[in-house]
Write a protein that holds these residues in place. Structure first.
Motif, PDB file in Angstrom:
ATOM      1  N   TYR A 171       0.830  -1.197   0.000  1.00  0.00           N
ATOM      2  CA  TYR A 171       0.000   0.000   0.000  1.00  0.00           C
ATOM      3  C   TYR A 171       0.871   1.257   0.000  1.00  0.00           C
ATOM      4  O   TYR A 171       1.831   1.367   0.747  1.00  0.00           O
ATOM      5  N   LYS A 202      -2.378  -4.353   7.938  1.00  0.00           N
ATOM      6  CA  LYS A 202      -3.744  -4.207   8.468  1.00  0.00           C
ATOM      7  C   LYS A 202      -4.187  -2.749   8.609  1.00  0.00           C
ATOM      8  O   LYS A 202      -5.353  -2.490   8.845  1.00  0.00           O
ATOM      9  N   THR A 232      -4.149  -0.460   6.201  1.00  0.00           N
ATOM     10  CA  THR A 232      -4.321   0.119   4.873  1.00  0.00           C
ATOM     11  C   THR A 232      -5.732  -0.165   4.357  1.00  0.00           C
ATOM     12  O   THR A 232      -6.432  -1.032   4.884  1.00  0.00           O
ATOM     13  N   PRO A 233      -6.141   0.523   3.302  1.00  0.00           N
ATOM     14  CA  PRO A 233      -7.442   0.233   2.695  1.00  0.00           C
ATOM     15  C   PRO A 233      -7.549  -1.176   2.099  1.00  0.00           C
ATOM     16  O   PRO A 233      -8.635  -1.610   1.750  1.00  0.00           O
ATOM     17  N   HIS A 234      -6.432  -1.889   1.986  1.00  0.00           N
ATOM     18  CA  HIS A 234      -6.496  -3.262   1.501  1.00  0.00           C
ATOM     19  C   HIS A 234      -7.300  -4.156   2.445  1.00  0.00           C
ATOM     20  O   HIS A 234      -7.650  -5.284   2.091  1.00  0.00           O
ATOM     21  N   VAL A 235      -7.607  -3.658   3.638  1.00  0.00           N
ATOM     22  CA  VAL A 235      -8.379  -4.442   4.594  1.00  0.00           C
ATOM     23  C   VAL A 235      -9.738  -4.819   4.000  1.00  0.00           C
ATOM     24  O   VAL A 235     -10.217  -5.942   4.193  1.00  0.00           O
ATOM     25  N   GLU A 236     -10.342  -3.908   3.257  1.00  0.00           N
ATOM     26  CA  GLU A 236     -11.630  -4.220   2.617  1.00  0.00           C
ATOM     27  C   GLU A 236     -11.477  -5.374   1.623  1.00  0.00           C
ATOM     28  O   GLU A 236     -12.305  -6.286   1.588  1.00  0.00           O
ATOM     29  N   LEU A 237     -10.415  -5.352   0.826  1.00  0.00           N
ATOM     30  CA  LEU A 237     -10.142  -6.433  -0.113  1.00  0.00           C
ATOM     31  C   LEU A 237      -9.867  -7.723   0.655  1.00  0.00           C
ATOM     32  O   LEU A 237     -10.352  -8.797   0.279  1.00  0.00           O
ATOM     33  N   ARG A 275     -10.970  -8.660   3.583  1.00  0.00           N
ATOM     34  CA  ARG A 275     -12.231  -9.201   4.123  1.00  0.00           C
ATOM     35  C   ARG A 275     -13.037  -9.897   3.019  1.00  0.00           C
ATOM     36  O   ARG A 275     -13.616 -10.952   3.234  1.00  0.00           O
ATOM     37  N   GLU A 276     -13.040  -9.288   1.846  1.00  0.00           N
ATOM     38  CA  GLU A 276     -13.763  -9.891   0.715  1.00  0.00           C
ATOM     39  C   GLU A 276     -13.130 -11.236   0.336  1.00  0.00           C
ATOM     40  O   GLU A 276     -13.835 -12.223   0.112  1.00  0.00           O
ATOM     41  N   GLU A 316     -11.404 -13.207   2.282  1.00  0.00           N
ATOM     42  CA  GLU A 316     -11.680 -14.158   3.361  1.00  0.00           C
ATOM     43  C   GLU A 316     -13.087 -14.748   3.238  1.00  0.00           C
ATOM     44  O   GLU A 316     -13.276 -15.947   3.456  1.00  0.00           O
ATOM     45  N   THR A 317     -14.061 -13.924   2.877  1.00  0.00           N
ATOM     46  CA  THR A 317     -15.426 -14.424   2.734  1.00  0.00           C
ATOM     47  C   THR A 317     -15.532 -15.421   1.590  1.00  0.00           C
ATOM     48  O   THR A 317     -16.455 -16.233   1.557  1.00  0.00           O
TER      49      THR A 317
END
Length: 149
Positions: A19, A81, A83-88, A90-91, A93-94
């Motif tokens: 990031y 953890k 950085t905005p990569h957290v959203e990616l 989480r996706e 992981e789902t």
């Protein structure tokens, strides 16, 4: 008796993204990492000991490194953890992907510092971590030496 260094080598596949980086590595990508772990100590000099002549059994060293590094990082995607990569992350992981969120930028330099701390904690008291080499590509690697840390 002489101090001896022994080295065990490991390989694992890991993805990451840097990031804020100003080059291609800001994109999610992966590497076939090669990790060399060198420890030093004195070979066991008791002829009645099952590990007579060994500094540490390569199998014991392998167990430590596999549990602390290889099994954790192999086929995982690593993100900082904070950085905005957290959203990616989480996706992913789902969708069943193995994602690691770490407290650092997942460069080879920062990963090797993390690995050194984890491995040192697990070594027997008489065995010292001497160095680590983390090869990211055929032409690039980071090195960590206990004597400099």
């Amino acid at each position: 008796m002489s101090k001896i260094q022994i080295t065990k080598m490991f390989t694992f596949e890991t993805g990451h993204a840097l990031y804020g980086y100003d080059g291609k590595c800001r994109n999610v990508h992966g590497h076939s990492y090669k990790l060399s772990v060198t420890v030093n100590g004195t070979p066991i000099d008791d002829p009645n000991h099952v590990k007579f002549g060994m500094v540490i059994d390569f199998t014991d060293l392998k167990k430590i490194v596999k549990e602390e590094v290889v099994d954790v990082f192999d086929h995982a995607t690593v993100f900082n953890k904070n950085t905005p990569h957290v959203e990616l992350a989480r996706e992913l992981e789902t969708r069943g992907h193995n994602v690691l969120l770490v407290d650092y930028q997942p460069t080879s330099e920062m990963m090797i510092i993390d690995f050194a701390a984890k491995i040192k904690k697990r070594l027997p008291e008489n065995i010292k971590l001497h160095s680590l080499k983390l090869q990211e590509t055929d032409t690039s690697y980071a090195a960590w030496y206990a004597s400099e840390n």
